[in-house]
Design an enzyme around this catalytic site. Structure first.
Site, PDB file in Angstrom:
ATOM      1  N   GLY A 107     -23.024  -3.253 -26.018  1.00 55.30           N
ATOM      2  CA  GLY A 107     -22.480  -2.411 -24.952  1.00 55.30           C
ATOM      3  C   GLY A 107     -20.980  -2.595 -24.823  1.00 55.30           C
ATOM      4  O   GLY A 107     -20.225  -1.618 -24.742  1.00 55.30           O
ATOM      5  N   TYR A 141     -20.393  -2.597 -15.954  1.00 55.52           N
ATOM      6  CA  TYR A 141     -19.241  -1.697 -16.018  1.00 55.52           C
ATOM      7  C   TYR A 141     -18.087  -2.208 -15.157  1.00 55.52           C
ATOM      8  O   TYR A 141     -16.924  -2.142 -15.556  1.00 55.52           O
ATOM      9  CB  TYR A 141     -19.631  -0.279 -15.591  1.00 55.52           C
ATOM     10  CG  TYR A 141     -20.645   0.382 -16.495  1.00 55.52           C
ATOM     11  CD1 TYR A 141     -20.648   0.159 -17.872  1.00 55.52           C
ATOM     12  CD2 TYR A 141     -21.604   1.236 -15.976  1.00 55.52           C
ATOM     13  CE1 TYR A 141     -21.564   0.773 -18.699  1.00 55.52           C
ATOM     14  CE2 TYR A 141     -22.534   1.864 -16.800  1.00 55.52           C
ATOM     15  CZ  TYR A 141     -22.510   1.627 -18.159  1.00 55.52           C
ATOM     16  OH  TYR A 141     -23.424   2.240 -18.980  1.00 55.52           O
TER      17      TYR A 141
END
Length: 167
Positions: A107, A141
């Protein structure tokens, strides 16, 4: 939880190729299951082909290929535009890593590479949405430096609503 062969150096991040379409659609199906949206999935490799690799592609994809040759993750983006900045931007439509391959840094590698591409292209923004119930993704995030935009709501017309929209 990672498998024994899910070390960071066991993966190659690369642009998608037409022969990856079956794997990408399979990963989209896994993502749809995860998001409880399988009932909306209508994509096939044949439908995706012209949009990724046709005469006028409207999106791009990166894939993570494991040393075994399996495509285990993908990120699909398209170009958008900011009128305030007067510049194009990159929108990340989907990023998905198969559960057995999570924890190997894929990711982070995808987001880092996509941000680099946005900078190389002189884009003004790199944006994406996250489901409000996906707390692990939100934390990830934010840790990467992204701002979650609390005052914005996504608006959508699709299917019958789009066909019937009269303004």
């Amino acid at each position: 939880m990672t498998t024994p062969d899910a070390t960071p150096d066991a993966y190659t991040l690369r642009p998608a190729r037409p022969d990856d379409l079956g794997a990408i659609v399979g990963l989209i199906g896994e993502l749809a299951d995860f998001e409880h949206l399988s009932h909306l999935m209508d994509v096939t490799p044949e439908k995706l082909l012209p949009h990724l690799f046709g005469e006028r592609p409207v999106c791009e994809a990166l894939v993570a290929e494991h040393d075994s040759g399996a495509v285990v993750a993908f990120a699909l983006t398209f170009t958008n535009f900011s009128t305030f900045l007067g510049k194009p931007g990159m929108y990340l439509e989907d990023l998905y890593v198969q559960p057995a391959h999570r924890g190997a840094g894929l990711g982070k590698r995808f987001l880092t590479r996509l941000a680099q591409i946005a900078i190389e292209r002189d884009y003004g923004r790199f944006e994406w949405c996250v489901l409000d119930w996906n707390e692990p993704a939100i934390r990830f995030y934010e840790k990467m430096g992204a701002t979650i935009m609390p005052d914005w709501r996504l608006c959508r017309l699709a299917g019958d609503a789009l066909a019937k929209f009269k303004g």
